[in-house]
Write an enzyme that holds these catalytic residues in place. Structure first.
Site, PDB file in Angstrom:
ATOM      1  N   GLU A  11       0.436   6.682  -1.526  1.00 22.90           N
ATOM      2  CA  GLU A  11       1.701   6.983  -0.844  1.00 22.90           C
ATOM      3  C   GLU A  11       2.744   5.917  -1.144  1.00 22.90           C
ATOM      4  O   GLU A  11       3.903   6.218  -1.435  1.00 22.90           O
ATOM      5  CB  GLU A  11       1.487   7.064   0.670  1.00 22.90           C
ATOM      6  CG  GLU A  11       0.633   8.233   1.127  1.00 22.90           C
ATOM      7  CD  GLU A  11      -0.858   7.929   1.135  1.00 22.90           C
ATOM      8  OE1 GLU A  11      -1.307   7.023   0.385  1.00 22.90           O
ATOM      9  OE2 GLU A  11      -1.579   8.603   1.886  1.00 22.90           O
ATOM     10  N   CYS A  45      -2.767   6.136   5.663  1.00 16.96           N
ATOM     11  CA  CYS A  45      -3.152   4.979   6.474  1.00 16.96           C
ATOM     12  C   CYS A  45      -1.938   4.464   7.247  1.00 16.96           C
ATOM     13  O   CYS A  45      -0.790   4.862   6.991  1.00 16.96           O
ATOM     14  CB  CYS A  45      -3.745   3.868   5.592  1.00 16.96           C
ATOM     15  SG  CYS A  45      -2.510   2.888   4.705  1.00 16.96           S
TER      16      CYS A  45
END
Ligand code: THU
Length: 139
Positions: A59, A90
């Site tokens: 990401e 996360c």
């Protein structure tokens, strides 16, 4: 409005990025495809390091590429993980996604194409942001 057609393209691109992941330590490849308000698609994968904490998630690499390419504001982020349940970002990546658009749609896929959708603002409620810095009483 993000069409079903765009989402399946993003899913395909995220899976391609996942195959490029450099994850020899965790053997946990992740792929991401971000869609921007300029209609561009930018991908990322996780890139690990022998010095483990230097590893960077898919990401965050996708967001960095999006900024470097001047691709526009991210409005959707497709995440694909090698797991039987849709893989959600996360905590560190939620903070980085929130920096760019709290209304961003995060579309999470498992390795068998199960899907779960979230908005960044729901994945990271009460996020810390530049607004807090602007409102500092210590300036
Ligand atoms: N990872 C990601 O790239 N994205 C996530 O959403 C979760 C975890 C990476 C970090 C590390 O390289 C590997 O997956 C195992 O944690």
């Amino acid at each position: 409005m993000i069409t079903a057609d765009v989402i399946s393209r993003l899913h395909r691109e995220a899976k391609t990025a996942q195959r490029r992941a450099y994850a020899p330590y965790s053997e946990f490849p992740v792929g991401v495809a971000i869609y921007t308000d300029a209609g561009k698609i930018v991908t990322g994968c996780n890139v690990e390091n022998a010095s483990f904490p230097l590893s960077v998630c898919a990401e965050r690499n996708a967001i960095a590429a999006c900024v470097a390419e001047g691709a526009g504001m991210p409005i959707a982020c497709v995440v694909v993980g090698p797991v039987p349940q849709p893989l959600t970002p996360c905590g560190a990546c939620r903070q980085v996604l929130a920096e760019f658009n709290r209304e961003m749609l995060v579309i999470c896929f498992s390795d068998n194409d199960d899907r779960a959708d979230f908005y960044v603002k729901d994945l990271l409620p009460h996020a810390f942001s530049g607004e807090a810095l602007d409102s500092s009483n210590n300036r």
